[in-house]
Design a protein around this motif. Structure first.
Motif, PDB file in Angstrom:
ATOM      1  N   PRO A   1     -48.045  25.647  -2.115  1.00 26.46           N
ATOM      2  CA  PRO A   1     -47.861  25.628  -3.562  1.00 26.46           C
ATOM      3  C   PRO A   1     -46.464  25.146  -3.950  1.00 26.46           C
ATOM      4  O   PRO A   1     -45.504  25.406  -3.234  1.00 26.46           O
ATOM      5  CB  PRO A   1     -48.046  27.083  -3.983  1.00 26.46           C
ATOM      6  CG  PRO A   1     -48.631  27.775  -2.824  1.00 26.46           C
ATOM      7  CD  PRO A   1     -48.344  26.984  -1.607  1.00 26.46           C
ATOM      8  N   GLY A   2     -46.398  24.450  -5.058  1.00 26.44           N
ATOM      9  CA  GLY A   2     -45.108  24.066  -5.607  1.00 26.44           C
ATOM     10  C   GLY A   2     -44.451  22.873  -4.955  1.00 26.44           C
ATOM     11  O   GLY A   2     -43.300  22.566  -5.224  1.00 26.44           O
TER      12      GLY A   2
ATOM     13  N   LEU B   1     -47.775  16.988  -9.557  1.00 26.62           N
ATOM     14  CA  LEU B   1     -46.812  15.983 -10.011  1.00 26.62           C
ATOM     15  C   LEU B   1     -47.174  14.614  -9.436  1.00 26.62           C
ATOM     16  O   LEU B   1     -47.173  13.607 -10.151  1.00 26.62           O
ATOM     17  CB  LEU B   1     -45.416  16.407  -9.543  1.00 26.62           C
ATOM     18  CG  LEU B   1     -44.245  15.683 -10.164  1.00 26.62           C
ATOM     19  CD1 LEU B   1     -44.095  16.069 -11.618  1.00 26.62           C
ATOM     20  CD2 LEU B   1     -42.958  16.001  -9.415  1.00 26.62           C
TER      21      LEU B   1
ATOM     22  N   ILE C   1     -34.548  16.189  -4.790  1.00 25.48           N
ATOM     23  CA  ILE C   1     -35.233  16.955  -5.848  1.00 25.48           C
ATOM     24  C   ILE C   1     -34.198  17.621  -6.757  1.00 25.48           C
ATOM     25  O   ILE C   1     -34.312  17.606  -7.985  1.00 25.48           O
ATOM     26  CB  ILE C   1     -36.173  18.020  -5.234  1.00 25.48           C
ATOM     27  CG1 ILE C   1     -37.306  17.335  -4.496  1.00 25.48           C
ATOM     28  CG2 ILE C   1     -36.727  18.941  -6.313  1.00 25.48           C
ATOM     29  CD1 ILE C   1     -38.195  18.259  -3.701  1.00 25.48           C
TER      30      ILE C   1
ATOM     31  N   ALA D   1     -36.639  23.270  -8.775  1.00 22.11           N
ATOM     32  CA  ALA D   1     -36.593  22.996 -10.214  1.00 22.11           C
ATOM     33  C   ALA D   1     -36.216  24.277 -10.946  1.00 22.11           C
ATOM     34  O   ALA D   1     -35.414  24.272 -11.887  1.00 22.11           O
ATOM     35  CB  ALA D   1     -37.951  22.489 -10.682  1.00 22.11           C
TER      36      ALA D   1
HETATM   37  P1  ADP Z   1     -48.233  21.994  -6.781  1.00 21.44           P
HETATM   38  O1  ADP Z   1     -49.266  21.290  -7.573  1.00 21.44           O
HETATM   39  O2  ADP Z   1     -48.072  21.413  -5.399  1.00 21.44           O
HETATM   40  O3  ADP Z   1     -48.335  23.455  -6.733  1.00 21.44           O
HETATM   41  P2  ADP Z   1     -46.521  21.071  -8.861  1.00 21.44           P
HETATM   42  O4  ADP Z   1     -46.791  19.616  -8.826  1.00 21.44           O
HETATM   43  O5  ADP Z   1     -47.221  21.835  -9.898  1.00 21.44           O
HETATM   44  O6  ADP Z   1     -46.819  21.709  -7.451  1.00 21.44           O
HETATM   45  O7  ADP Z   1     -44.966  21.296  -8.938  1.00 21.44           O
HETATM   46  C1  ADP Z   1     -44.396  22.090  -9.918  1.00 21.44           C
HETATM   47  C2  ADP Z   1     -43.099  21.525 -10.393  1.00 21.44           C
HETATM   48  O8  ADP Z   1     -42.138  21.508  -9.356  1.00 21.44           O
HETATM   49  C3  ADP Z   1     -43.197  20.085 -10.826  1.00 21.44           C
HETATM   50  O9  ADP Z   1     -43.597  19.975 -12.157  1.00 21.44           O
HETATM   51  C4  ADP Z   1     -41.768  19.594 -10.638  1.00 21.44           C
HETATM   52  O10 ADP Z   1     -40.966  19.935 -11.723  1.00 21.44           O
HETATM   53  C5  ADP Z   1     -41.301  20.383  -9.453  1.00 21.44           C
HETATM   54  N1  ADP Z   1     -41.432  19.612  -8.210  1.00 21.44           N
HETATM   55  C6  ADP Z   1     -42.179  19.941  -7.142  1.00 21.44           C
HETATM   56  N2  ADP Z   1     -42.053  19.022  -6.173  1.00 21.44           N
HETATM   57  C7  ADP Z   1     -41.224  18.069  -6.630  1.00 21.44           C
HETATM   58  C8  ADP Z   1     -40.714  16.840  -6.076  1.00 21.44           C
HETATM   59  N3  ADP Z   1     -41.056  16.431  -4.852  1.00 21.44           N
HETATM   60  N4  ADP Z   1     -39.876  16.121  -6.833  1.00 21.44           N
HETATM   61  C9  ADP Z   1     -39.537  16.537  -8.057  1.00 21.44           C
HETATM   62  N5  ADP Z   1     -39.982  17.664  -8.634  1.00 21.44           N
HETATM   63  C10 ADP Z   1     -40.799  18.433  -7.934  1.00 21.44           C
END
Ligand code: ADP
Length: 658
Positions: free
Chosen positions: A257-258, A263, A393, A425
């Motif tokens: 996750p995260g 994104l 990041i 973030a």
């Molecule tokens: P997941 O779907 O894998 O759980 P998200 O895409 O929802 O993760 O990520 C949540 C937030 O974390 C994003 O909106 C962004 O702000 C930040 N984030 C995560 N990974 C990155 C990355 N590789 N580069 C920039 N921001 C990131």
């Protein structure tokens, strides 16, 4: 996971105001919480018709009351009184109804209007009386005749269409009202859920342009590279179809996750300039069977209408979990939804330009049917970021934050090993809040450090951040695997060593990529694999003189491999070229029955132990001999967190004494 922030909010507030205003003026109070929250777009329509319906209902009720009062000056009297009014000459005219007599008294007055000149008179109604008929009174009509009272019969009054309609509608409306009330109490979206089961929630989040580009995603270069191809499919489908190639339909984004799966999916849509439909696996699963399947149908229909486009299904494991074989504890709704998804994916032609991206952090529980060719046959791994990735990041997320001169993001990146993009973030934002709280104009290094501490403390249970000692141990362990692989003849080359915690149990990992596809392994190679598995624990023992739990998985895999060599591959001394099969029970947690003697079982046990111990001793000896190499490479690993295959080969070449 990110919760598609502004878009939805804006849409809600726009439509919410309509009914909120109405509610305020009508009842002079704020609407209750039960209508608020996650109500989707289509609520507007529903709310409108609901209130109009309510107002019309009130109007009818008022009209009915008005009509009733018009008849109010009819005086109800007893039958014998009625008769005496007739004989007394008061009642001049009688209307005979189905159940009642209506008697009227008149005065003759000069007629008004046009008749004024002609000196004629007209009857003016003074009063009406009503009484219930007494059955079979033979004296009544003669009485009327005797006193020269006009009489006539009226047809029985049929209920009007309107009132009978109302008779049906009112109870239904009442039931609906209660239903809506109860479900909205049961939790936010219930009202909507009940009245529009099949409506697609993905409508809400269909974004025209996501506004995210690959440049907004830091780190994850390999994943980006693979997804760039998807963008190209969407932009130039002809390029691929012209030579007869098939465009993939589904890509599975796998990672903790995260880490930016959502994104990245957004970035794909943004780069390709296509609409983006996002739904979460959990959105499909409702309490009514069949609703999820209907939603899937609806989603694909919408997507086809809007193609080329991207469908993104977050947390696909919520619907994509392996279907139960025996039907015990099965979940009909989820399985129906999954089946529908499979049907839809098979049903559409990839030339329509719809590509489905799905995210999961548990690919191993997905139904294999989902991963078959023509479905999610491509997988893109999005791992937790390495040092450079974290640095990048942090740069992205501090772009709009004023940083003091002392800020060194590289150091922050070093201190945040094991954290995902979303955590970073959050750290950037938390540091900004800390600075504001202290009335500072810019974020300092100390703010960032405190933010890390804060988020790490909060995340302790959620993600793993190793302390220095553990990190060191993990690094030696991984280097042990890698060095053993290097020293073992026939072992596949090491392509990456990492001490970035990954997944739920791995604290670090050593990747070995085969140089070619392997269908057969020789006895020597199998032993090489076992050696490599044991290398981690052996390295720990060589350096720290004690072993840890970190090798649990390696040990079980190594012993399993040895056992299989003896039982399945016929590679033991005594049972050379003989298999010792165990039948699978098919039920998890219940051991299968063995088809060999107790003695053979004993042999398997002692032989397994003997081979593992023998291999372990050899591995340990080799590492002992190369303790210096172990230390040098581990130091580098601790510094960089990741060592690539080529770096490792170069280091090993110069350090290892064979
Ligand atoms: P997941 O779907 O894998 O759980 P998200 O895409 O929802 O993760 O990520 C949540 C937030 O974390 C994003 O909106 C962004 O702000 C930040 N984030 C995560 N990974 C990155 C990355 N590789 N580069 C920039 N921001 C990131």
């Amino acid at each position: 996971m990110e919760k598609d922030p502004q878009n939805r909010e804006q849409e809600f507030s726009k439509h919410d105001n309509d009914w909120k205003d109405f509610f305020k003026t009508k009842f002079n109070q704020e609407p209750g919480v039960h209508l608020g929250g996650n109500e989707p777009k289509n609520k507007k329509k529903f709310t409108f018709s609901f209130w109009y319906f309510f107002i019309i209902l009130l109007a009818f009720m008022a009209m009915n009351t008005f009509m009733a009062t018009r008849q109010a000056n009819v005086q109800s009297i007893d039958y014998n009184q009625f008769k005496s009014l007739i004989s007394g000459g008061t009642i001049k005219r009688v209307a005979i109804e189905e159940e009642k007599y209506l008697g009227y008294t008149f005065t003759r007055e000069q007629a008004l209007g046009q008749l004024q000149d002609t000196n004629r008179t007209a009857d003016v109604l003074v009063q009406s009386f009503s009484t219930y008929k007494v059955a079979d009174d033979p004296t009544f009509i003669p009485l009327l005749d005797e006193h020269k009272v006009e009489y006539y019969a009226t047809a029985p009054i049929k209920p009007s269409l309107l009132s009978s309609l109302l008779g049906y509608l009112l109870p239904i409306a009442f039931v609906l009202l209660i239903w809506r009330f109860v479900f909205s109490k049961m939790g936010g979206q219930g009202g909507q859920g009940v009245l529009s089961f099949t409506q697609n929630k993905s409508k809400i989040v269909a974004e025209g342009d996501t506004g995210v580009r690959f440049a907004d995603v830091a780190g994850a270069d390999e994943s980006k590279y693979e997804l760039e191809e998807v963008v190209d499919f969407l932009k130039n489908p002809d390029k691929y179809t012209e030579i007869g190639g098939k465009i993939p339909k589904g890509v599975l984004l796998v990672g903790p996750p995260g880490t930016g799966k959502t994104l990245l999916a957004r970035a794909v849509a943004g780069e390709a300039g296509t609409p983006f439909f996002k739904m979460s696996g959990a959105d499909f699963v409702e309490m009514f069977v069949g609703v999820g399947a209907a939603r899937v149908r609806d989603l694909f229909k919408q997507a086809r209408d809007n193609s080329p486009c991207i469908i993104f299904i977050d947390e696909i494991d919520a619907i994509g979990r392996q279907r139960s074989a025996a039907g015990i504890g099965g979940n009909d709704e989820r399985e129906q939804t999954l089946n529908q998804l499979l049907v839809e994916m098979d049903g559409f032609d990839s030339r329509t330009g719809v590509i489905i991206l799905a995210a999961t952090n548990r690919p191993e529980i997905l139904d294999p049917a989902l991963l078959r060719p023509g479905r999610f046959d491509r997988q893109v791994l999005i791992d937790k970021p390495d040092l450079d990735g974290r640095h990048a990041i942090l740069k992205i997320h501090t772009k709009n934050i004023k940083l003091a001169d002392d800020v060194d993001l590289k150091k922050i990146a070093q201190a945040s090993a094991g954290l995902a993009g979303a955590d970073l973030a959050n750290i950037a934002n938390e540091a900004a809040l800390l600075a504001v709280r202290q009335a500072r104009k810019a974020v300092t290094q100390a703010d960032l450090e405190e933010a890390i501490e804060k988020s790490v403390a909060g995340l302790e249970r959620k993600s793993r951040v190793l302390n220095e000692k553990e990190r060191e141990r993990v690094a030696y362990h991984e280097t042990g695997h890698a060095l053993t692989a290097y020293m073992t003849e026939g072992s596949e080359p090491v392509s990456k060593i990492s001490i970035i915690p990954r997944g739920l149990s791995a604290l670090g990992y050593t990747l070995q990529y085969p140089t070619e596809d392997r269908f057969l392994l020789s006895e020597r190679e199998l032993l090489g694999n076992i050696d490599t598995l044991l290398g981690g624990r052996a390295a720990e023992e060589v350096v720290f003189n004690e072993i840890s739990t970190g090798a649990g998985n390696d040990i079980s895999r190594a012993s399993d491999l040895v056992r299989r060599m003896i039982q399945e591959f016929g590679m033991s001394e005594r049972y050379r070229n003989i298999t010792l099969p165990t039948t699978q029970s098919g039920i998890a947690g219940v051991a299968g029955s063995r088809e060999f003697s107790e003695k053979a079982q004993e042999y398997i046990d002692t032989e397994t132990a003997r081979i593992v111990n023998e291999r372990y001793a050899i591995v340990r000896q080799n590492l002992e001999k190369n303790k210096n190499a172990l230390i040098t490479i581990t130091k580098q690993l601790l510094e960089n967190e990741v060592i690539t295959g080529t770096e490792f080969q170069a280091l090993a070449k110069s350090e290892v004494i064979v």
